[in-house]
Design a protein around this motif. Structure first.
Motif, short mmCIF file in Angstrom:
data_model
loop_
_atom_site.label_atom_id
_atom_site.label_comp_id
_atom_site.label_asym_id
_atom_site.label_seq_id
_atom_site.Cartn_x
_atom_site.Cartn_y
_atom_site.Cartn_z
N LYS A 182 18.49 71.16 71.48
CA LYS A 182 18.54 69.72 71.27
C LYS A 182 17.21 69.27 70.68
N LEU A 183 17.28 68.46 69.63
CA LEU A 183 16.09 68.04 68.90
C LEU A 183 15.88 66.54 69.00
N THR A 184 14.61 66.16 69.08
CA THR A 184 14.23 64.77 68.90
C THR A 184 13.42 64.70 67.61
N LEU A 185 13.93 63.97 66.63
CA LEU A 185 13.35 63.96 65.29
C LEU A 185 12.92 62.55 64.88
N ARG A 186 11.98 62.52 63.97
CA ARG A 186 11.68 61.30 63.22
C ARG A 186 11.99 61.57 61.75
N GLN A 187 12.47 60.55 61.07
CA GLN A 187 12.89 60.71 59.68
C GLN A 187 12.20 59.68 58.78
N LEU A 188 11.76 60.14 57.64
CA LEU A 188 11.21 59.24 56.63
C LEU A 188 12.05 59.41 55.37
N ARG A 254 19.49 71.33 58.44
CA ARG A 254 19.29 72.36 59.48
C ARG A 254 18.38 73.46 58.96
N GLN A 255 18.61 73.89 57.73
CA GLN A 255 17.80 74.96 57.16
C GLN A 255 16.33 74.57 57.10
N ALA A 256 16.06 73.31 56.81
CA ALA A 256 14.67 72.85 56.70
C ALA A 256 14.02 72.68 58.07
N ILE A 257 14.82 72.36 59.09
CA ILE A 257 14.27 71.97 60.39
C ILE A 257 14.20 73.12 61.39
N GLU A 258 15.13 74.08 61.33
CA GLU A 258 15.27 75.05 62.43
C GLU A 258 14.04 75.93 62.62
N GLY A 259 13.22 76.09 61.60
CA GLY A 259 12.02 76.91 61.75
C GLY A 259 10.80 76.16 62.22
N LEU A 260 10.93 74.84 62.45
CA LEU A 260 9.77 74.04 62.85
C LEU A 260 9.43 74.24 64.32
N ASP A 261 8.15 74.16 64.61
CA ASP A 261 7.69 74.00 65.99
C ASP A 261 7.46 72.52 66.24
N GLU A 262 7.32 72.16 67.51
CA GLU A 262 7.06 70.76 67.83
C GLU A 262 5.78 70.28 67.14
N LYS A 263 5.79 69.03 66.69
CA LYS A 263 4.67 68.37 66.01
C LYS A 263 4.49 68.86 64.57
N GLN A 264 5.51 69.50 64.02
CA GLN A 264 5.47 69.90 62.62
C GLN A 264 6.48 69.08 61.82
N PHE A 265 6.30 69.04 60.50
CA PHE A 265 7.19 68.27 59.65
C PHE A 265 7.67 69.14 58.49
N TYR A 279 10.23 65.03 61.07
CA TYR A 279 9.15 65.41 61.97
C TYR A 279 9.78 65.80 63.30
N LEU A 280 9.46 67.02 63.79
CA LEU A 280 10.04 67.50 65.04
C LEU A 280 9.16 67.06 66.21
N GLU A 281 9.65 66.08 66.93
CA GLU A 281 8.90 65.56 68.06
C GLU A 281 9.10 66.40 69.32
N LYS A 282 10.34 66.86 69.51
CA LYS A 282 10.63 67.63 70.72
C LYS A 282 11.79 68.58 70.46
N LYS A 283 11.65 69.79 70.97
CA LYS A 283 12.72 70.79 70.90
C LYS A 283 12.97 71.27 72.32
N GLU A 284 14.19 71.16 72.78
CA GLU A 284 14.48 71.58 74.15
C GLU A 284 15.81 72.31 74.22
N PHE A 285 15.93 73.10 75.26
CA PHE A 285 17.13 73.90 75.46
C PHE A 285 18.19 73.04 76.14
N ALA A 286 19.33 72.90 75.50
CA ALA A 286 20.38 72.06 76.06
C ALA A 286 21.13 72.75 77.20
N GLY A 287 21.12 74.09 77.18
CA GLY A 287 21.79 74.85 78.23
C GLY A 287 23.30 74.90 78.04
#
Length: 328
Positions: A182-188, A254-265, A279-287
């Motif tokens: 599960k991702l929390t993103l910001r978009q520009l 998805r292709q652009a985002i899946e390789g990001l770590d938190e705090k990367q864009f 911008y990837l603000e948070k990446k967490e395991f949904a379970g």
């Protein structure tokens, strides 16, 4: 000084006696024939040809680690290097005063027999079929128990497994990241008109390049959204999007985002009416239910892998500090 010299001399004599005790000579018509020999010494303690050859015969080449041998080396070399590493561990166990009593040994063997629904007699019969005596079996058990005690004392304190580690391990093993992240993103968003004057289109593309450059130079993403975004709602909330599963994103995003770590864009993703930055603000395991069922088992497996990795590091370091001689 004389006392110290006497002690050192006695130690050297004792080591020589130990080494010589590994030799056995058989008289034949043409003289004395050597049927065993020392193939390595580890801090003065011998490893014999017969010890290593027995590992090869039983196809038990590796008990702790074949380092620095590789899979391309012959069986004897692999077994020899493992024997050296095992000797280092057993020497350390002795230094730490680790020992296994006969009572402790028999208790563990009894547990094994019960788990396998065996009896002492059936165990002895099975060992005989493998060409092994019960005493040899006990020696192997004692050795493995000493290795476990050594790892408990020297290795386990450096092994730390968190829930996050287990989650990542699960994703690596199953490849289920899209379904479980599960991702929390910001978009520009910057609109690039598909029609109209070329100068307008070119101006927008220059803005895209400028935004990317400023982000790489450290511009806060939320501030960049407020200054440059063509989305009114985005400018109001800093471009924050509702949480979303990675699998639910459009493939190009998805292709652009899946390789990001938190705090990367991301770099600008140009699609449809404009260019998007994420911008990837948070990446967490949904379970999921499967993970909850296997979490404990995965944690144990990951722990064993880390124990193995840390044991390897210990061996590499110990070999550098030890006197190891391989005798051709």
């Amino acid at each position: 000084m004389g006392r110290i010299g006497t002690q050192c001399g006695s130690r050297r004599i004792a080591q020589a006696i130990v080494i010589l005790s590994y030799f056995f000579f058989q008289s034949v018509a043409f003289g004395e024939e050597l049927i065993d020999r020392v193939v390595a010494e580890v801090n003065g303690e011998p490893i014999t040809y017969s010890e290593v050859q027995e590992k090869v015969r039983k196809k038990v080449l590796v008990e702790v680690s074949p380092y620095p041998a590789t899979k391309d080396d012959d069986e004897f070399t692999i077994a020899l290097q493992d024997s050296i590493n095992l000797k280092l561990i057993l020497q350390k166990a002795e230094e730490l005063d680790l020992e296994i009593s006969d009572e402790e040994l028999e208790i563990e063997i009894d547990k094994f027999i019960k788990r396998r629904n065996l009896t002492r007699d059936s165990l002895r019969q099975a060992l005989a079929q493998e060409g092994m005596t019960y005493e040899q079996y006990r020696r192997d058990w004692r050795k493995q128990m000493l290795i476990s005690q050594f790892q408990g004392r020297e290795i386990l304190p450096s092994v730390k497994i968190t829930d996050k580690d287990v989650e990542i391990y699960y994703l690596q093993q199953t490849g289920a990241s899209g379904e479980s992240i599960k991702l929390t993103l910001r978009q520009l968003f910057i609109r690039i008109p598909s029609s109209g004057p070329d100068s307008v289109k070119k101006g927008k593309e220059e803005i895209v390049d400028r935004v990317y450059s400023e982000l790489k130079d450290g511009l806060d993403f939320s501030k960049a959204v407020r200054v440059y975004s063509d989305s009114e709602s985005g400018r109001e909330n800093g471009g924050k999007m509702p949480p979303v599963l990675l699998k639910d994103l459009a493939p190009v995003f998805r292709q652009a985002i899946e390789g990001l770590d938190e705090k990367q864009f991301t770099a600008p993703v140009k699609v449809g009416p404009g260019a998007y930055f994420f911008y990837l603000e948070k990446k967490e395991f949904a379970g999921n239910d499967e993970f909850r069922k296997v979490k404990g088992q995965l944690g144990q497996r990951l722990r064993q892998e880390q124990i193995g990795d840390q044991t390897m590091k210990w061996i590499e370091n110990q070999r550098r500090r030890s006197e190891i001689k391989i005798i051709d």
